[in-house]
Write a protein that holds these residues in place. Structure first.
Motif, short mmCIF file in Angstrom:
data_model
loop_
_atom_site.label_atom_id
_atom_site.label_comp_id
_atom_site.label_asym_id
_atom_site.label_seq_id
_atom_site.Cartn_x
_atom_site.Cartn_y
_atom_site.Cartn_z
N GLU A 63 0.87 -1.16 0.00
CA GLU A 63 0.00 0.00 0.00
C GLU A 63 0.91 1.22 0.00
OE1 GLU A 63 -3.40 0.03 2.49
OE2 GLU A 63 -4.01 -1.95 1.77
N GLU A 64 0.45 2.30 -0.61
CA GLU A 64 1.31 3.46 -0.77
C GLU A 64 0.48 4.73 -0.74
OE1 GLU A 64 3.13 3.23 -4.69
OE2 GLU A 64 1.31 2.32 -5.47
N CYS A 65 1.18 5.86 -0.64
CA CYS A 65 0.49 7.14 -0.73
C CYS A 65 1.38 8.12 -1.48
CB CYS A 65 0.12 7.67 0.64
SG CYS A 65 1.50 7.96 1.76
N TRP A 66 0.73 9.12 -2.08
CA TRP A 66 1.43 10.11 -2.90
C TRP A 66 1.11 11.51 -2.41
CZ3 TRP A 66 -1.04 7.93 -8.00
CH2 TRP A 66 -0.47 6.70 -8.32
N LEU A 67 2.13 12.32 -2.24
CA LEU A 67 1.97 13.75 -2.01
C LEU A 67 2.57 14.47 -3.21
CD1 LEU A 67 1.21 16.19 -0.21
CD2 LEU A 67 3.52 16.04 0.76
N VAL A 68 1.75 15.23 -3.91
CA VAL A 68 2.22 15.97 -5.08
C VAL A 68 3.03 17.17 -4.61
CG1 VAL A 68 1.54 17.23 -7.15
CG2 VAL A 68 0.21 15.23 -6.42
N ILE A 69 4.27 17.30 -5.11
CA ILE A 69 5.11 18.44 -4.73
C ILE A 69 5.34 19.40 -5.89
CG2 ILE A 69 6.23 17.19 -2.84
CD1 ILE A 69 8.65 16.76 -4.68
N ASP A 70 5.08 18.94 -7.11
CA ASP A 70 5.21 19.82 -8.27
C ASP A 70 4.40 19.21 -9.40
OD1 ASP A 70 6.53 22.22 -9.39
OD2 ASP A 70 7.43 20.79 -10.78
N ALA A 71 3.80 20.06 -10.23
CA ALA A 71 2.97 19.54 -11.31
C ALA A 71 2.86 20.57 -12.43
CB ALA A 71 1.57 19.19 -10.79
N GLU A 72 2.99 20.09 -13.65
CA GLU A 72 2.72 20.93 -14.80
C GLU A 72 1.21 21.18 -14.89
OE1 GLU A 72 4.50 19.00 -18.16
OE2 GLU A 72 6.54 19.18 -17.35
N GLU A 73 0.83 22.11 -15.74
CA GLU A 73 -0.57 22.57 -15.77
C GLU A 73 -1.57 21.45 -15.96
OE1 GLU A 73 -3.38 25.82 -18.15
OE2 GLU A 73 -1.24 25.64 -18.63
N ASP A 74 -1.27 20.50 -16.83
CA ASP A 74 -2.24 19.44 -17.13
C ASP A 74 -1.84 18.10 -16.54
OD1 ASP A 74 -3.91 21.16 -18.62
OD2 ASP A 74 -2.59 20.95 -20.37
N ALA A 75 -1.01 18.09 -15.52
CA ALA A 75 -0.54 16.83 -14.94
C ALA A 75 -1.69 16.08 -14.27
CB ALA A 75 0.56 17.10 -13.92
N THR A 76 -1.66 14.76 -14.38
CA THR A 76 -2.72 13.93 -13.82
C THR A 76 -2.16 12.69 -13.15
OG1 THR A 76 -2.99 12.78 -15.94
CG2 THR A 76 -4.46 14.67 -15.51
N LEU A 77 -2.95 12.14 -12.24
CA LEU A 77 -2.70 10.84 -11.63
C LEU A 77 -3.94 9.98 -11.87
CD1 LEU A 77 -1.17 11.98 -8.21
CD2 LEU A 77 0.07 11.03 -10.17
N GLY A 78 -3.72 8.75 -12.34
CA GLY A 78 -4.83 7.85 -12.61
C GLY A 78 -5.04 6.88 -11.46
N ILE A 79 -6.28 6.85 -10.93
CA ILE A 79 -6.56 5.99 -9.78
C ILE A 79 -7.97 5.41 -9.91
CG2 ILE A 79 -6.59 5.80 -7.26
CD1 ILE A 79 -5.04 8.46 -7.18
N GLY A 80 -8.07 4.13 -10.15
CA GLY A 80 -9.36 3.46 -10.20
C GLY A 80 -10.18 3.82 -11.42
#
Length: 255
Positions: A63-80
């Motif tokens: 099991e894991e977790c993510w904290l976003v620290i930097d992102a371009e304008e259209d950056a995405t994370l896919g989950i489920g």
């Protein structure tokens, strides 16, 4: 990525995809990573402790977790997904590539936080940098990899996937200031603290833990730990937190 968020920098002409910290022998259950994704990473899934034990792998699940620290304008994370998929539908979507369009892609910005339970189908999109805290396991089943010449694990991946909706309770935006409990089980706890931790945060931590400075340095038994680093502390009392700083602190929980 070619350009990394502070305090990191990539050598000219080279890309850095991740930085990870070797788990100390006192806390072998946890792994801390910085991940810098310039392009979409594979769509994948991890098994649970129960599943790894049943399969005789002799390792803990992930099991894991993510904290976003930097992102371009259209950056995405896919989950489920936005609905429950059957095992047959998940396999077919993985084989023909339609799994990418079927997943829920969250547009992200710094401070967004996601907990990813075992069995959750997930992927990191391009143009995003995250801190990942996870159970220390290398068991990853790739379902789709955008045509890259790497092995897929459809039988195992489909078998362990719960291809449904990611619980909204497992994602949030972390406020700019204040102590925040981000994870409190089942496998580890994680807090973001500003300056000295408050009494409630201190009360949750007993024994060794990891400290990950985000702003301002921390001191562990006289040794300075700068942002971008990660250090083992024998106890929360052994850490001197910067008055105007911010840290993540984490430790495993007994199973």
């Amino acid at each position: 990525m070619d350009t990394l968020p502070a305090p990191f920098s990539a050598p000219e002409g080279k890309r850095i995809g991740e930085i990870w910290f070797e788990p100390p022998k006192q806390l072998p259950q946890l792994l801390v990573k910085y991940i810098f994704a310039s392009e979409k990473l594979s769509i994948q899934v991890h098994p649970s402790d129960t599943q790894t034990e049943a399969r005789g792998l002799g390792k803990q699940g992930k099991e894991e977790c993510w904290l976003v620290i930097d992102a371009e304008e259209d950056a995405t994370l896919g989950i489920g997904f936005d609905h429950q998929l059957s095992a047959d539908d998940l396999r077919a979507a993985s084989e023909d590539g339609s799994i990418e369009e079927m997943m829920v892609w969250h547009k992200v910005k710094p401070g967004d936080f996601f907990y990813i339970p075992a069995n959750t189908v997930h992927a990191i999109g391009g143009g995003v940098s995250i801190i990942e805290i996870q159970q220390n396991s290398d068991i990853t089943y790739r379902l789709f990899d955008y045509g890259r010449p790497r092995e897929l694990h459809l039988d195992d991946g489909v078998a362990v996937s719960q291809a449904g909706v990611h619980d909204p309770a497992n994602r949030r935006h972390v406020p700019a200031s204040g102590d925040v409990a981000l994870v409190d089980g089942p496998h580890f706890r994680l807090d973001r603290v500003d300056g000295e931790p408050d009494a409630a945060t201190r009360a949750r931590y007993s024994g060794p833990l990891l400290v990950i400075p985000r702003e301002g340095a921390a001191e562990v038994e006289g040794d300075t730990v700068e942002p971008g680093g990660c250090a083992l502390a024998p106890s929360i009392e052994a850490i001197r937190f910067a008055a105007n700083g911010s840290c993540l602190i984490t430790q495993p929980l007994e199973s």
